[in-house]
Design a protein around this motif. Structure first.
Motif, PDB file in Angstrom:
ATOM      1  N   LYS A 141       0.840  -1.202   0.000  1.00 24.04           N
ATOM      2  CA  LYS A 141       0.000   0.000   0.000  1.00 24.04           C
ATOM      3  C   LYS A 141       0.879   1.258   0.000  1.00 24.04           C
ATOM      4  CE  LYS A 141      -3.700   2.448   2.367  1.00 24.04           C
ATOM      5  NZ  LYS A 141      -4.546   2.581   3.567  1.00 24.04           N
ATOM      6  N   PHE A 142       1.855   1.289   0.908  1.00 24.14           N
ATOM      7  CA  PHE A 142       2.701   2.476   1.061  1.00 24.14           C
ATOM      8  C   PHE A 142       4.059   2.269   0.405  1.00 24.14           C
ATOM      9  CE2 PHE A 142      -0.311   2.879   4.588  1.00 24.14           C
ATOM     10  CZ  PHE A 142      -0.736   4.194   4.398  1.00 24.14           C
ATOM     11  N   LEU A 143       4.501   3.281  -0.321  1.00 16.87           N
ATOM     12  CA  LEU A 143       5.794   3.232  -1.013  1.00 16.87           C
ATOM     13  C   LEU A 143       6.930   2.967  -0.037  1.00 16.87           C
ATOM     14  CD1 LEU A 143       7.433   3.777  -3.674  1.00 16.87           C
ATOM     15  CD2 LEU A 143       7.580   6.150  -2.917  1.00 16.87           C
ATOM     16  N   MET A 144       6.912   3.657   1.110  1.00 18.09           N
ATOM     17  CA  MET A 144       8.028   3.533   2.040  1.00 18.09           C
ATOM     18  C   MET A 144       8.183   2.113   2.560  1.00 18.09           C
ATOM     19  SD  MET A 144       8.990   5.674   5.446  1.00 18.09           S
ATOM     20  CE  MET A 144       8.544   4.547   6.738  1.00 18.09           C
ATOM     21  N   GLU A 145       7.066   1.444   2.829  1.00 17.06           N
ATOM     22  CA  GLU A 145       7.135   0.061   3.338  1.00 17.06           C
ATOM     23  C   GLU A 145       7.860  -0.846   2.349  1.00 17.06           C
ATOM     24  OE1 GLU A 145       3.213  -1.351   4.142  1.00 17.06           O
ATOM     25  OE2 GLU A 145       2.950  -0.055   5.888  1.00 17.06           O
ATOM     26  N   MET A 146       7.495  -0.721   1.077  1.00 13.54           N
ATOM     27  CA  MET A 146       8.132  -1.542   0.055  1.00 13.54           C
ATOM     28  C   MET A 146       9.615  -1.198  -0.073  1.00 13.54           C
ATOM     29  SD  MET A 146       7.378  -1.881  -4.023  1.00 13.54           S
ATOM     30  CE  MET A 146       7.904  -0.190  -4.368  1.00 13.54           C
ATOM     31  N   ASN A 147       9.921   0.102  -0.165  1.00 13.92           N
ATOM     32  CA  ASN A 147      11.315   0.514  -0.325  1.00 13.92           C
ATOM     33  C   ASN A 147      12.182   0.006   0.822  1.00 13.92           C
ATOM     34  OD1 ASN A 147      10.541   1.791  -2.631  1.00 13.92           O
ATOM     35  ND2 ASN A 147      10.922   3.876  -1.919  1.00 13.92           N
ATOM     36  N   LEU A 148      11.646   0.083   2.040  1.00 20.33           N
ATOM     37  CA  LEU A 148      12.407  -0.375   3.212  1.00 20.33           C
ATOM     38  C   LEU A 148      12.661  -1.865   3.159  1.00 20.33           C
ATOM     39  CD1 LEU A 148      10.947   1.584   6.225  1.00 20.33           C
ATOM     40  CD2 LEU A 148      13.308   1.536   5.447  1.00 20.33           C
ATOM     41  N   GLU A 149      11.671  -2.623   2.736  1.00 17.40           N
ATOM     42  CA  GLU A 149      11.839  -4.070   2.636  1.00 17.40           C
ATOM     43  C   GLU A 149      12.927  -4.405   1.615  1.00 17.40           C
ATOM     44  OE1 GLU A 149      11.222  -7.629   4.148  1.00 17.40           O
ATOM     45  OE2 GLU A 149      10.035  -5.918   4.813  1.00 17.40           O
ATOM     46  N   ILE A 150      12.949  -3.675   0.497  1.00 15.12           N
ATOM     47  CA  ILE A 150      13.989  -3.891  -0.519  1.00 15.12           C
ATOM     48  C   ILE A 150      15.363  -3.505   0.042  1.00 15.12           C
ATOM     49  CG2 ILE A 150      14.852  -3.132  -2.787  1.00 15.12           C
ATOM     50  CD1 ILE A 150      11.846  -2.783  -3.606  1.00 15.12           C
ATOM     51  N   ILE A 151      15.423  -2.360   0.725  1.00 17.12           N
ATOM     52  CA  ILE A 151      16.697  -1.895   1.312  1.00 17.12           C
ATOM     53  C   ILE A 151      17.219  -2.920   2.325  1.00 17.12           C
ATOM     54  CG2 ILE A 151      17.706  -0.153   2.871  1.00 17.12           C
ATOM     55  CD1 ILE A 151      15.782   1.896   1.344  1.00 17.12           C
TER      56      ILE A 151
END
Length: 240
Positions: A119-129
């Motif tokens: 849902k949230f961009l930040m959640e996805m980006n953090l998981e990738i990071i």
């Protein structure tokens, strides 16, 4: 949050599949702060897009967003899942990197991540990071600026975050976005006993697909072509 000894702090927005320099910054810090409670930048930004290499040169992979023009904070920005962007990103990565030597080592993990319903961009980006940090064996502590409850803005927000974390060194890149918090404010950092360490990342040429070498791509280009161990070596050998 209290930390004992004085330490190196770096601060950055949660970017989408970032380049080598992003992980170099994390690896050379004691604490890495995700800058999530500031306004989402206007215009084009690395938070929702990054570059990979194709046979036609560099190509942007951009995540479609729902509400990026609403003056919201970074941690409030939602992905527009009405657009089939996930399949497109996965297909573009597959078609351009399937012949890379270490593609199969990392692709399946990334494919699963991208395919999740975010849902949230930040959640996805953090998981990738976090996933890429594991590949690279980086164990730096991650903190969110929103957790630190610093009400200041601009340079003073940066300084108060570092102070709250008991930092005495601010490790920063030197792009336009970072410089605007520092240039002209050096005395302020001095007043709080904070030394500024300037990041320099030299990416030596490495084996890529499709002809001439292109620098400053998403770190996926390095992982797929030369693997995590060699990428780690580049991180460890770049100056700070």
């Amino acid at each position: 949050i209290l930390f004992g000894e004085r330490m190196i702090v770096s601060i950055h927005q949660p970017n989408y599949i970032p380049w080598l320099g992003y992980f170099h910054k994390i690896a050379n810090s004691d604490v890495f702060v995700i800058f999530d409670d500031v306004q989402f930048p206007r215009g084009k930004d690395w938070i929702y897009r990054n570059k990979i290499k194709t046979e036609n040169g560099a190509k942007w992979l951009s995540v479609p967003l729902k509400n990026k023009n609403n003056f919201l904070k970074i941690n409030e920005i939602e992905i527009n899942n009405d657009i089939e962007w996930q399949k497109k990103h996965i297909n573009v990565l597959y078609s351009n990197y399937q012949k890379a030597e270490f593609f199969t080592t990392y692709f399946e993990t990334l494919e699963k991540l991208l395919n999740k319903k975010w849902k949230f961009l930040m959640e996805m980006n953090l998981e990738i990071i976090h996933t890429i940090m594991k590949f690279l064996d980086i164990k730096t502590k991650i903190v969110f600026s929103s957790e630190l409850n610093v009400k200041d803005t601009g340079t003073m927000k940066i300084i108060k975050i570092i102070e709250k974390l008991n930092g005495d060194k601010y490790f920063t890149s030197w792009g336009e976005g970072s410089r605007r918090y520092i240039e002209g404010f050096e005395e302020k950092f001095n007043d709080y006993g904070i030394n500024i360490i300037r990041q320099e990342v030299m990416i030596p040429e490495y084996q890529q697909l499709f002809g001439n070498f292109l620098p400053e791509l998403s770190i996926l280009d390095m992982l797929f072509n030369i693997n995590a161990q060699k990428t780690q070596d580049f991180i460890n050998n770049s100056k700070i």
